[in-house]
Motif scaffolding. Structure first.
Motif, PDB file in Angstrom:
ATOM      1  N   ARG A   1      79.009  18.585  88.224  1.00  0.00           N
ATOM      2  CA  ARG A   1      77.802  18.696  89.061  1.00  0.00           C
ATOM      3  C   ARG A   1      78.107  19.386  90.387  1.00  0.00           C
ATOM      4  NH1 ARG A   1      73.492  16.755  86.764  1.00  0.00           N
ATOM      5  NH2 ARG A   1      73.638  15.097  85.217  1.00  0.00           N
ATOM      6  N   LYS A   2      79.262  19.121  90.947  1.00  0.00           N
ATOM      7  CA  LYS A   2      79.656  19.809  92.188  1.00  0.00           C
ATOM      8  C   LYS A   2      79.787  21.307  91.940  1.00  0.00           C
ATOM      9  CE  LYS A   2      80.049  16.255  94.940  1.00  0.00           C
ATOM     10  NZ  LYS A   2      79.054  16.036  95.981  1.00  0.00           N
ATOM     11  N   ILE A   3      80.428  21.678  90.836  1.00  0.00           N
ATOM     12  CA  ILE A   3      80.601  23.098  90.513  1.00  0.00           C
ATOM     13  C   ILE A   3      79.243  23.758  90.296  1.00  0.00           C
ATOM     14  CG2 ILE A   3      81.506  24.723  88.795  1.00  0.00           C
ATOM     15  CD1 ILE A   3      83.838  22.666  88.424  1.00  0.00           C
ATOM     16  N   THR A   4      78.377  23.126  89.510  1.00  0.00           N
ATOM     17  CA  THR A   4      77.062  23.727  89.252  1.00  0.00           C
ATOM     18  C   THR A   4      76.181  23.690  90.491  1.00  0.00           C
ATOM     19  OG1 THR A   4      76.157  21.665  88.354  1.00  0.00           O
ATOM     20  CG2 THR A   4      77.107  23.232  86.783  1.00  0.00           C
ATOM     21  N   GLY A   5      76.527  22.836  91.437  1.00  0.00           N
ATOM     22  CA  GLY A   5      75.798  22.803  92.704  1.00  0.00           C
ATOM     23  C   GLY A   5      76.247  23.892  93.664  1.00  0.00           C
ATOM     24  N   GLY A   6      77.228  24.676  93.247  1.00  0.00           N
ATOM     25  CA  GLY A   6      77.659  25.803  94.069  1.00  0.00           C
ATOM     26  C   GLY A   6      78.902  25.551  94.899  1.00  0.00           C
ATOM     27  N   TYR A   7      79.470  24.368  94.789  1.00  0.00           N
ATOM     28  CA  TYR A   7      80.689  24.099  95.542  1.00  0.00           C
ATOM     29  C   TYR A   7      81.869  24.835  94.924  1.00  0.00           C
ATOM     30  CZ  TYR A   7      78.255  20.321  97.940  1.00  0.00           C
ATOM     31  OH  TYR A   7      77.374  19.597  98.705  1.00  0.00           O
TER      32      TYR A   7
ATOM     33  N   ILE B   1      85.580  21.252  96.832  1.00  0.00           N
ATOM     34  CA  ILE B   1      85.720  20.007  96.078  1.00  0.00           C
ATOM     35  C   ILE B   1      87.042  19.331  96.439  1.00  0.00           C
ATOM     36  CG2 ILE B   1      85.969  19.018  93.766  1.00  0.00           C
ATOM     37  CD1 ILE B   1      84.068  21.334  92.798  1.00  0.00           C
ATOM     38  N   LEU B   2      88.081  20.118  96.560  1.00  0.00           N
ATOM     39  CA  LEU B   2      89.391  19.555  96.922  1.00  0.00           C
ATOM     40  C   LEU B   2      89.378  18.982  98.336  1.00  0.00           C
ATOM     41  CD1 LEU B   2      91.677  22.250  95.290  1.00  0.00           C
ATOM     42  CD2 LEU B   2      91.250  19.910  94.484  1.00  0.00           C
ATOM     43  N   GLN B   3      88.591  19.560  99.225  1.00  0.00           N
ATOM     44  CA  GLN B   3      88.461  18.996 100.575  1.00  0.00           C
ATOM     45  C   GLN B   3      87.691  17.680 100.539  1.00  0.00           C
ATOM     46  OE1 GLN B   3      86.704  22.039 103.023  1.00  0.00           O
ATOM     47  NE2 GLN B   3      88.551  23.299 103.018  1.00  0.00           N
ATOM     48  N   MET B   4      86.671  17.593  99.669  1.00  0.00           N
ATOM     49  CA  MET B   4      85.894  16.358  99.533  1.00  0.00           C
ATOM     50  C   MET B   4      86.723  15.237  98.919  1.00  0.00           C
ATOM     51  SD  MET B   4      82.206  17.498  98.073  1.00  0.00           S
ATOM     52  CE  MET B   4      82.025  19.267  97.997  1.00  0.00           C
ATOM     53  N   TYR B   5      87.598  15.609  97.986  1.00  0.00           N
ATOM     54  CA  TYR B   5      88.406  14.641  97.236  1.00  0.00           C
ATOM     55  C   TYR B   5      89.870  15.075  97.300  1.00  0.00           C
ATOM     56  CZ  TYR B   5      83.699  13.822  95.560  1.00  0.00           C
ATOM     57  OH  TYR B   5      82.356  13.581  95.505  1.00  0.00           O
ATOM     58  N   PRO B   6      90.519  14.857  98.443  1.00  0.00           N
ATOM     59  CA  PRO B   6      91.871  15.393  98.640  1.00  0.00           C
ATOM     60  C   PRO B   6      92.942  14.789  97.730  1.00  0.00           C
ATOM     61  CG  PRO B   6      91.199  14.029 100.500  1.00  0.00           C
ATOM     62  CD  PRO B   6      90.014  14.167  99.615  1.00  0.00           C
ATOM     63  N   HIS B   7      92.632  13.708  97.033  1.00  0.00           N
ATOM     64  CA  HIS B   7      93.626  13.092  96.157  1.00  0.00           C
ATOM     65  C   HIS B   7      93.581  13.666  94.735  1.00  0.00           C
ATOM     66  CE1 HIS B   7      89.925  10.805  96.333  1.00  0.00           C
ATOM     67  NE2 HIS B   7      90.161  10.336  95.143  1.00  0.00           N
ATOM     68  N   ILE B   8      92.736  14.687  94.495  1.00  0.00           N
ATOM     69  CA  ILE B   8      92.785  15.377  93.206  1.00  0.00           C
ATOM     70  C   ILE B   8      93.344  16.782  93.419  1.00  0.00           C
ATOM     71  CG2 ILE B   8      90.862  14.007  92.300  1.00  0.00           C
ATOM     72  CD1 ILE B   8      89.112  16.565  92.506  1.00  0.00           C
ATOM     73  N   THR B   9      93.624  17.458  92.316  1.00  0.00           N
ATOM     74  CA  THR B   9      94.223  18.791  92.391  1.00  0.00           C
ATOM     75  C   THR B   9      93.343  19.806  91.651  1.00  0.00           C
ATOM     76  OG1 THR B   9      95.472  18.574  90.336  1.00  0.00           O
ATOM     77  CG2 THR B   9      96.537  17.749  92.362  1.00  0.00           C
ATOM     78  N   LYS B  10      93.664  21.070  91.837  1.00  0.00           N
ATOM     79  CA  LYS B  10      92.960  22.120  91.114  1.00  0.00           C
ATOM     80  C   LYS B  10      93.112  21.913  89.608  1.00  0.00           C
ATOM     81  CE  LYS B  10      92.742  27.089  90.423  1.00  0.00           C
ATOM     82  NZ  LYS B  10      93.336  28.392  90.741  1.00  0.00           N
ATOM     83  N   ASP B  11      94.281  21.470  89.177  1.00  0.00           N
ATOM     84  CA  ASP B  11      94.489  21.213  87.752  1.00  0.00           C
ATOM     85  C   ASP B  11      93.570  20.099  87.242  1.00  0.00           C
ATOM     86  OD1 ASP B  11      96.318  23.244  87.398  1.00  0.00           O
ATOM     87  OD2 ASP B  11      98.065  21.930  87.590  1.00  0.00           O
ATOM     88  N   ASP B  12      93.258  19.126  88.093  1.00  0.00           N
ATOM     89  CA  ASP B  12      92.307  18.076  87.702  1.00  0.00           C
ATOM     90  C   ASP B  12      90.917  18.662  87.483  1.00  0.00           C
ATOM     91  OD1 ASP B  12      94.198  15.965  87.870  1.00  0.00           O
ATOM     92  OD2 ASP B  12      93.829  15.756  90.016  1.00  0.00           O
ATOM     93  N   ILE B  13      90.521  19.585  88.337  1.00  0.00           N
ATOM     94  CA  ILE B  13      89.221  20.246  88.187  1.00  0.00           C
ATOM     95  C   ILE B  13      89.197  21.062  86.900  1.00  0.00           C
ATOM     96  CG2 ILE B  13      87.635  21.955  89.174  1.00  0.00           C
ATOM     97  CD1 ILE B  13      88.647  21.060  91.965  1.00  0.00           C
ATOM     98  N   LEU B  14      90.256  21.822  86.667  1.00  0.00           N
ATOM     99  CA  LEU B  14      90.336  22.619  85.444  1.00  0.00           C
ATOM    100  C   LEU B  14      90.348  21.726  84.201  1.00  0.00           C
ATOM    101  CD1 LEU B  14      92.907  25.329  86.583  1.00  0.00           C
ATOM    102  CD2 LEU B  14      90.438  25.615  86.242  1.00  0.00           C
ATOM    103  N   ALA B  15      91.016  20.591  84.284  1.00  0.00           N
ATOM    104  CA  ALA B  15      91.028  19.654  83.160  1.00  0.00           C
ATOM    105  C   ALA B  15      89.638  19.100  82.900  1.00  0.00           C
ATOM    106  CB  ALA B  15      92.017  18.524  83.439  1.00  0.00           C
TER     107      ALA B  15
END
Length: 75
Positions: free
Chosen positions: A32-38, A43-57
């Motif tokens: 939803r964050k991605i489709t919302g244009g973030y 997203i990583l700034q909003m949730y600093p305990h995740i990584t780009k690989d988590d988003i890709l997963a």
């Protein structure tokens, strides 16, 4: 990207929705964050305990789920 290493579902966490392992951040929230244009960086700034690989997963998990779904029919 093997999403299995990063995405999990447990009935005791977020009602069993798929989440990024070790968090309560759902795949749905990330999508939803991605489709919302973030951007990924936002997203990583909003949730600093995740990584780009988590988003890709999360995206990979969603693609895998859709792969086994029936196609939509035009009406």
């Amino acid at each position: 990207m093997n999403y299995i290493d990063r995405i999990t579902a447990n009935p005791d966490v977020m009602l069993g929705k798929p989440v990024i392992k070790g968090t309560r951040i759902t795949v749905e929230l990330i999508l939803r964050k991605i489709t919302g244009g973030y951007t990924f960086d936002e997203i990583l700034q909003m949730y600093p305990h995740i990584t780009k690989d988590d988003i890709l997963a999360s995206i990979g998990y969603a693609a895998s789920v859709l792969e086994s779904e029936d196609t939509l029919q035009s009406v």
